[in-house]
Design an enzyme around this catalytic site. Sequence first.
Site, mmCIF file in Angstrom:
data_model
loop_
_atom_site.group_PDB
_atom_site.id
_atom_site.type_symbol
_atom_site.label_atom_id
_atom_site.label_comp_id
_atom_site.label_asym_id
_atom_site.label_seq_id
_atom_site.Cartn_x
_atom_site.Cartn_y
_atom_site.Cartn_z
ATOM 1 N N HIS A 26 -22.644 27.082 -19.659
ATOM 2 C CA HIS A 26 -22.165 28.313 -19.751
ATOM 3 C C HIS A 26 -23.405 29.078 -20.284
ATOM 4 O O HIS A 26 -24.460 28.604 -20.779
ATOM 5 C CB HIS A 26 -21.053 28.737 -20.874
ATOM 6 C CG HIS A 26 -21.159 28.338 -22.261
ATOM 7 N ND1 HIS A 26 -21.642 26.990 -22.581
ATOM 8 C CD2 HIS A 26 -21.860 29.216 -23.134
ATOM 9 C CE1 HIS A 26 -21.974 26.891 -24.018
ATOM 10 N NE2 HIS A 26 -22.034 28.370 -24.351
ATOM 11 N N VAL A 133 -19.944 18.545 -23.555
ATOM 12 C CA VAL A 133 -19.629 19.723 -22.766
ATOM 13 C C VAL A 133 -20.677 20.726 -22.287
ATOM 14 O O VAL A 133 -20.810 21.023 -21.191
ATOM 15 C CB VAL A 133 -18.528 20.599 -23.306
ATOM 16 C CG1 VAL A 133 -17.858 21.570 -22.432
ATOM 17 C CG2 VAL A 133 -17.047 19.461 -23.762
ATOM 18 N N GLU A 134 -21.429 20.876 -23.383
ATOM 19 C CA GLU A 134 -22.391 21.993 -22.869
ATOM 20 C C GLU A 134 -23.485 21.231 -22.176
ATOM 21 O O GLU A 134 -24.082 21.817 -21.431
ATOM 22 C CB GLU A 134 -23.132 22.093 -24.389
ATOM 23 C CG GLU A 134 -22.079 23.090 -25.263
ATOM 24 C CD GLU A 134 -21.787 24.488 -24.813
ATOM 25 O OE1 GLU A 134 -22.771 24.924 -23.859
ATOM 26 O OE2 GLU A 134 -21.147 25.311 -25.236
ATOM 27 N N SER A 135 -24.345 19.977 -22.504
ATOM 28 C CA SER A 135 -25.361 19.690 -22.143
ATOM 29 C C SER A 135 -25.504 18.187 -21.877
ATOM 30 O O SER A 135 -26.560 17.699 -21.444
ATOM 31 C CB SER A 135 -26.331 19.935 -23.225
ATOM 32 O OG SER A 135 -26.198 19.258 -24.265
ATOM 33 N N TYR A 239 -13.321 24.960 -20.277
ATOM 34 C CA TYR A 239 -14.015 24.536 -21.513
ATOM 35 C C TYR A 239 -13.544 24.193 -22.283
ATOM 36 O O TYR A 239 -13.701 23.041 -22.976
ATOM 37 C CB TYR A 239 -14.880 25.854 -21.741
ATOM 38 C CG TYR A 239 -15.844 25.573 -22.841
ATOM 39 C CD1 TYR A 239 -17.268 25.286 -22.397
ATOM 40 C CD2 TYR A 239 -15.752 26.104 -24.191
ATOM 41 C CE1 TYR A 239 -18.261 25.110 -23.539
ATOM 42 C CE2 TYR A 239 -16.587 25.932 -25.189
ATOM 43 C CZ TYR A 239 -18.138 25.373 -24.837
ATOM 44 O OH TYR A 239 -18.869 25.406 -26.061
#
Length: 537
Positions: A26, A133-135, A239
Amino acid sequence: MNRFKRPLALAISLISLGGCQALNSHDRTETEHSDGKAAQQGTVIDESLCTFDEESYTEFSISDRGNLWPRLREGYGLPDIDHPRIDAYLDWYTRHPHYMERVLERGQRYLHYIANQLDAEGMPLELALLPIVESAFDPFAYSHGRASGIWQFVPGTGRQYGLKQNWWYDGRRDVVASTDAAVRYLNYLHGLFDDDWLLALAAYNTGQGNLARRIRNNERQGKPTDFWSLSLPRETRAYVPQLLALSKVIAAPEEYGLSLRPVPDEPYFQVVDVGSQIDLSQAAEMAQMDLDELYMLNAGYNRWATDPEGPHQLLIPVQHEDAFLEQLAELPTDQRVAWDRYRVERGDSLITIARRYRTSVDNIKSANRLKGNMIRAGQTLMIPTARESAEHYAFSADQRRARTQNRSNGNDGTRLDYQVRSGDSFWTIAKRHGTTVGALTNWNGMAPGDTLRPGQTLVIWTDREQSGTRRTDSEQRSVVRKVSYRVRKGDSLARIANRFGLSVQDILSWNTVSSSSYIHPGQSLTLYVDVTENGGY
């Protein structure tokens, strides 16, 4: 599964650290976010991490040190919810066990430190899984919205939370600095949205202003304002369920046919105050460890050495700390980087000299106590230089970009090395070569909002059929100008794009709007228009 609040952890004396794709990424801005999974069009993962030499990993024996997973489960604090959106991700993780293995293998360096920081603040320990989730726990991950690091901070939010960003160093990729910033940011959002963690997470993804507007819309319509009732961007809708699904998998892996690799509930690294700039190759040698592993722990350093202006610290695996400190004590500060004596020649500038030595203008000025940018032929400068060849520093910014540029991304075409000129933009370059801004930035590991420098080299992959063709006279005469377009009644992004021969994605990349945002009459949009094709607009 214990979901009650727990006492704060005891003070930690040691700082600890602790998939080839991320499922989601995101861009944490007020009006802009990406859609889709990172493997397709979001976060850029350095593929060299997928084949990282396992022998360079620091291994621990779990038998006498304990396992982090039980403590993590005891610290759960998010609501235990069943929902079809969560089920969809549970199904995905069940069908992709190797993804979890790869990501957690990379994350073992970071998980213990993150869990301790969350525990010290009394925050739900499921949040330690948020970097998946992010990276996918890739400290070098970089999204098309310019979000970077395991917590995917965009530049503005990073600076707001004290993350320094310059040529030498990017605090968004510094594991300790970015984790501390993420904990403060999440805590702030939690308080802002009435102690609702699901709303705080949604705000972390889509931006607090965007979430607040969605809440106000529901309030005006008399609708509930919980996460599941809000009309949110597609990425944000996915997310939060993705994190909740991960927490279920970690809580009971056997129920989903998965086996978790134990993660020691012990510090992985120690923060060492070096006190000065140091060549990373030399530091790795002193610590008796692999340079690539040192970069994985110290991903904030963009170049071959630490930032001469600080921070002057390195994360060193605990079992290598004593050897490193012993050698550091015997090494004078003026011997921690190599130096070249350079005699200035006619036509030289600080910029050309800095490029030649893979350093920065500010570093040369600081080393030589120069107040301005003026130098004269015959003058002698002392230049800090790398001990090894550029290729040796495999995870420096230049080498990571070179690896990205050397991959054709499935193209059978011809590689063209293009040198950026004054006045160029991604859009004008893409249009000139018959490609898109998205493709151009992908080929070069960049984001549409990144700054281009004259003299910078970009890689362009052209179709074989087109690579030998000559552009038409009209293409050669095309003139692209920046114009300010005022939105009219009845306009939409698609209609404006069609009117000027653009794509909606082009307009999104030039303006702080998203595909799910509304545009309104009177709003000003920046466009780059070929005036030869648009009546001299």
